[in-house]
Write a protein that holds these residues in place. Structure first.
Motif, PDB file in Angstrom:
ATOM      1  N   ALA A 272      -0.418   2.112   5.257  1.00  0.00           N
ATOM      2  CA  ALA A 272      -1.523   1.294   4.762  1.00  0.00           C
ATOM      3  C   ALA A 272      -1.115   0.483   3.533  1.00  0.00           C
ATOM      4  CB  ALA A 272      -2.725   2.181   4.435  1.00  0.00           C
ATOM      5  N   GLN A 273      -0.346   1.091   2.643  1.00  0.00           N
ATOM      6  CA  GLN A 273       0.133   0.372   1.467  1.00  0.00           C
ATOM      7  C   GLN A 273       1.028  -0.802   1.865  1.00  0.00           C
ATOM      8  OE1 GLN A 273       1.834   3.768  -0.652  1.00  0.00           O
ATOM      9  NE2 GLN A 273       0.237   3.622  -2.206  1.00  0.00           N
ATOM     10  N   LYS A 274       1.899  -0.573   2.830  1.00  0.00           N
ATOM     11  CA  LYS A 274       2.782  -1.648   3.297  1.00  0.00           C
ATOM     12  C   LYS A 274       1.973  -2.772   3.936  1.00  0.00           C
ATOM     13  CE  LYS A 274       6.913   1.187   4.091  1.00  0.00           C
ATOM     14  NZ  LYS A 274       7.882   1.680   5.108  1.00  0.00           N
ATOM     15  N   ARG A 275       0.924  -2.409   4.665  1.00  0.00           N
ATOM     16  CA  ARG A 275       0.108  -3.437   5.304  1.00  0.00           C
ATOM     17  C   ARG A 275      -0.646  -4.266   4.272  1.00  0.00           C
ATOM     18  NH1 ARG A 275      -3.050  -2.017  10.693  1.00  0.00           N
ATOM     19  NH2 ARG A 275      -0.853  -1.642  11.200  1.00  0.00           N
ATOM     20  N   GLU A 276      -1.133  -3.630   3.208  1.00  0.00           N
ATOM     21  CA  GLU A 276      -1.812  -4.373   2.150  1.00  0.00           C
ATOM     22  C   GLU A 276      -0.862  -5.377   1.506  1.00  0.00           C
ATOM     23  OE1 GLU A 276      -4.662  -5.608  -0.733  1.00  0.00           O
ATOM     24  OE2 GLU A 276      -4.883  -4.572   1.185  1.00  0.00           O
ATOM     25  N   VAL A 277       0.364  -4.946   1.245  1.00  0.00           N
ATOM     26  CA  VAL A 277       1.371  -5.843   0.671  1.00  0.00           C
ATOM     27  C   VAL A 277       1.637  -7.017   1.609  1.00  0.00           C
ATOM     28  CG1 VAL A 277       3.798  -6.036   0.002  1.00  0.00           C
ATOM     29  CG2 VAL A 277       2.454  -4.060  -0.740  1.00  0.00           C
ATOM     30  N   TYR A 279      -0.380  -8.242   3.980  1.00  0.00           N
ATOM     31  CA  TYR A 279      -1.540  -9.136   4.028  1.00  0.00           C
ATOM     32  C   TYR A 279      -1.544 -10.075   2.828  1.00  0.00           C
ATOM     33  CZ  TYR A 279      -3.859  -6.482   7.793  1.00  0.00           C
ATOM     34  OH  TYR A 279      -4.188  -5.896   8.987  1.00  0.00           O
ATOM     35  N   ARG A 280      -1.277  -9.544   1.652  1.00  0.00           N
ATOM     36  CA  ARG A 280      -1.286 -10.378   0.442  1.00  0.00           C
ATOM     37  C   ARG A 280      -0.187 -11.434   0.513  1.00  0.00           C
ATOM     38  NH1 ARG A 280      -2.389  -6.299  -4.732  1.00  0.00           N
ATOM     39  NH2 ARG A 280      -4.251  -5.255  -3.870  1.00  0.00           N
ATOM     40  N   ARG A 281       0.969 -11.045   1.035  1.00  0.00           N
ATOM     41  CA  ARG A 281       2.094 -11.978   1.101  1.00  0.00           C
ATOM     42  C   ARG A 281       1.858 -13.065   2.144  1.00  0.00           C
ATOM     43  NH1 ARG A 281       5.750  -8.602   2.448  1.00  0.00           N
ATOM     44  NH2 ARG A 281       5.777  -9.071   4.674  1.00  0.00           N
ATOM     45  N   GLU A 282       1.342 -12.667   3.310  1.00  0.00           N
ATOM     46  CA  GLU A 282       1.213 -13.614   4.406  1.00  0.00           C
ATOM     47  C   GLU A 282      -0.001 -14.531   4.270  1.00  0.00           C
ATOM     48  OE1 GLU A 282       1.268 -11.701   8.182  1.00  0.00           O
ATOM     49  OE2 GLU A 282       3.301 -10.913   7.945  1.00  0.00           O
ATOM     50  N   PHE A 283      -1.120 -14.020   3.730  1.00  0.00           N
ATOM     51  CA  PHE A 283      -2.357 -14.794   3.735  1.00  0.00           C
ATOM     52  C   PHE A 283      -2.782 -15.287   2.364  1.00  0.00           C
ATOM     53  CE2 PHE A 283      -2.686 -11.789   7.365  1.00  0.00           C
ATOM     54  CZ  PHE A 283      -2.595 -12.732   8.378  1.00  0.00           C
ATOM     55  N   GLY A 284      -2.124 -14.838   1.287  1.00  0.00           N
ATOM     56  CA  GLY A 284      -2.395 -15.346  -0.044  1.00  0.00           C
ATOM     57  C   GLY A 284      -3.859 -15.272  -0.434  1.00  0.00           C
ATOM     58  N   GLY A 285      -4.408 -16.399  -0.879  1.00  0.00           N
ATOM     59  CA  GLY A 285      -5.779 -16.446  -1.364  1.00  0.00           C
ATOM     60  C   GLY A 285      -6.823 -16.285  -0.282  1.00  0.00           C
ATOM     61  N   LYS A 286      -6.423 -16.428   0.993  1.00  0.00           N
ATOM     62  CA  LYS A 286      -7.381 -16.250   2.094  1.00  0.00           C
ATOM     63  C   LYS A 286      -7.761 -14.783   2.270  1.00  0.00           C
ATOM     64  CE  LYS A 286      -5.656 -20.198   4.770  1.00  0.00           C
ATOM     65  NZ  LYS A 286      -5.053 -20.610   6.073  1.00  0.00           N
ATOM     66  N   TYR A 287      -6.921 -13.912   1.768  1.00  0.00           N
ATOM     67  CA  TYR A 287      -7.149 -12.487   1.971  1.00  0.00           C
ATOM     68  C   TYR A 287      -7.804 -11.862   0.747  1.00  0.00           C
ATOM     69  CZ  TYR A 287      -6.148  -7.500   2.496  1.00  0.00           C
ATOM     70  OH  TYR A 287      -6.270  -6.129   2.566  1.00  0.00           O
ATOM     71  N   GLN A 288      -8.858 -11.097   0.955  1.00  0.00           N
ATOM     72  CA  GLN A 288      -9.534 -10.389  -0.135  1.00  0.00           C
ATOM     73  C   GLN A 288      -8.785  -9.092  -0.437  1.00  0.00           C
ATOM     74  OE1 GLN A 288     -13.603  -9.391   0.672  1.00  0.00           O
ATOM     75  NE2 GLN A 288     -13.859  -8.215  -1.218  1.00  0.00           N
ATOM     76  N   LYS A 289      -8.157  -9.026  -1.605  1.00  0.00           N
ATOM     77  CA  LYS A 289      -7.357  -7.865  -1.962  1.00  0.00           C
ATOM     78  C   LYS A 289      -8.214  -6.605  -2.032  1.00  0.00           C
ATOM     79  CE  LYS A 289      -4.103 -10.627  -4.704  1.00  0.00           C
ATOM     80  NZ  LYS A 289      -3.505 -10.829  -6.053  1.00  0.00           N
ATOM     81  N   LYS A 290      -7.646  -5.494  -1.607  1.00  0.00           N
ATOM     82  CA  LYS A 290      -8.344  -4.219  -1.610  1.00  0.00           C
ATOM     83  C   LYS A 290      -7.782  -3.305  -2.697  1.00  0.00           C
ATOM     84  CE  LYS A 290     -10.469  -5.340   2.262  1.00  0.00           C
ATOM     85  NZ  LYS A 290      -9.666  -6.492   2.680  1.00  0.00           N
ATOM     86  N   ARG A 291      -8.674  -2.610  -3.380  1.00  0.00           N
ATOM     87  CA  ARG A 291      -8.220  -1.611  -4.365  1.00  0.00           C
ATOM     88  C   ARG A 291      -7.788  -0.330  -3.675  1.00  0.00           C
ATOM     89  NH1 ARG A 291     -12.252  -1.797  -9.647  1.00  0.00           N
ATOM     90  NH2 ARG A 291     -11.808  -3.966 -10.238  1.00  0.00           N
ATOM     91  N   SER A 292      -8.410  -0.022  -2.558  1.00  0.00           N
ATOM     92  CA  SER A 292      -8.074   1.175  -1.804  1.00  0.00           C
ATOM     93  C   SER A 292      -7.544   0.755  -0.436  1.00  0.00           C
ATOM     94  CB  SER A 292      -9.298   2.083  -1.612  1.00  0.00           C
ATOM     95  OG  SER A 292      -9.811   2.494  -2.865  1.00  0.00           O
ATOM     96  N   VAL A 293      -6.435   1.343  -0.034  1.00  0.00           N
ATOM     97  CA  VAL A 293      -5.832   0.941   1.233  1.00  0.00           C
ATOM     98  C   VAL A 293      -6.301   1.806   2.398  1.00  0.00           C
ATOM     99  CG1 VAL A 293      -3.780  -0.027   0.122  1.00  0.00           C
ATOM    100  CG2 VAL A 293      -3.783   2.389   0.819  1.00  0.00           C
TER     101      VAL A 293
END
Length: 299
Positions: A272-277, A279-293
């Motif tokens: 889950a942590q790798k997927r959050e990273v 998502y942030r890398r691939e979608f940038g500002g389009k993706y709403q960052k999550k505090r909990s994965v």
């Protein structure tokens, strides 16, 4: 775009392929998929055994028809390294075989060890069997994999996790006549556990349908998942999987179930942590960052 010919210097990484060419020419309008196809054809090797990286910085070049060679950073005269990943096996087959273990072991141990079975032992066998039957059906009819294969060695590693920890270990300590599950059921624990299990399984199934909708059949495109649970954590499928196993632990009263759940949650947390990273890398500002994965407020 005007097409021109690009010639790359081809080098082996690790054990060299027998017929690997020293250079390769492609049109500048070709895709990275064409690069893989031509190298596989030239070397007489399955395309799924190849891993190609750039000689300049060692970055991986994915096998996809949506990525033009010109966008990979490769230029005329660039070097590429080709690694033979060894024997491969399809992801789908690996999933089918690894889940087959618990699916066979639990009914067998239930029949052999439980004499006669208690209510909790019967319920434990039912819930665990349904859990892995669901996984088998999802593997066959629901999941869409971004990669076709994985190294054959992974089959034995993954199968050990499920056949031994989820299969033999849980079954042995759950269905014996001296097991805690052989005793009387406490409805204040049993039925809330069944409720957690049900919520977990249905929530997990829903998350898998959402993830399936993001990728076309045979494609490897990615998208931002939205829907129930995805606004709360990065991977609600793992969150609901955790709930289901908490429910199983509450029914089996087995430390073996707790052990498997802890190991599984730890591994899912890493994914889950790798997927959050990603998502942030691939979608940038389009993706709403999550505090909990995976687990709200905890992980």
């Amino acid at each position: 775009m005007t097409s021109r010919t690009l010639t790359f210097s081809v080098r082996p990484r690790g054990k060299p392929l027998h017929k690997l060419p020293e250079d390769l020419s492609l049109s500048s309008t070709s895709t990275s998929s064409d690069l893989y196809t031509q190298l596989a054809s030239s070397s007489g090797t399955s395309i799924h055994r190849l891993r190609i990286t750039k000689g300049s910085d060692g970055s991986f070049i994915p096998n996809t028809s949506s990525l033009p060679v010109s966008d990979t950073g490769l230029r005329d005269g660039s070097s590429i390294y080709v690694k033979d990943l060894g024997p491969q096996i399809s992801w789908r087959l690996v999933f089918v075989l690894e889940y087959l273990g618990p699916l066979l072991v639990h009914p067998l141990f239930y029949i052999v060890l439980s004499n006669p079975p208690s209510f909790l032992q019967s319920l434990s066998c039912t819930l665990i069997t349904l859990h892995f039957l669901k996984r088998e059906l999802e593997t066959l009819f629901l999941h869409r994999f971004s990669s076709a294969t994985m190294p054959l060695f992974n089959l034995f590693k993954n199968s050990a996790h499920y056949w031994l920890l989820a299969g033999l270990n849980i079954a042995f300590w759950t269905y014996r006549s001296s097991a805690p599950a052989a005793g009387d059921s406490n409805p204040w624990i049993t039925w809330p556990s069944v409720a957690l299990y049900t919520i977990g399984e249905l929530g997990n199934l829903n998350a898998h349908f959402v993830l399936r909708s993001l990728r076309s059949a045979g494609g490897n495109e990615r998208g931002i998942p939205q829907g129930f649970g995805f606004g709360l954590v990065t991977c609600p499928n793992y969150m609901f999987e955790t709930l289901a196993w908490i429910g199983i632990c509450g029914v089996t009263w087995s430390l073996a179930s707790v052990l498997f759940a802890v190991v599984a949650v730890a591994q899912m947390g890493v994914w889950a942590q790798k997927r959050e990273v990603r998502y942030r890398r691939e979608f940038g500002g389009k993706y709403q960052k999550k505090r909990s994965v995976m687990l709200p407020g905890l992980w």
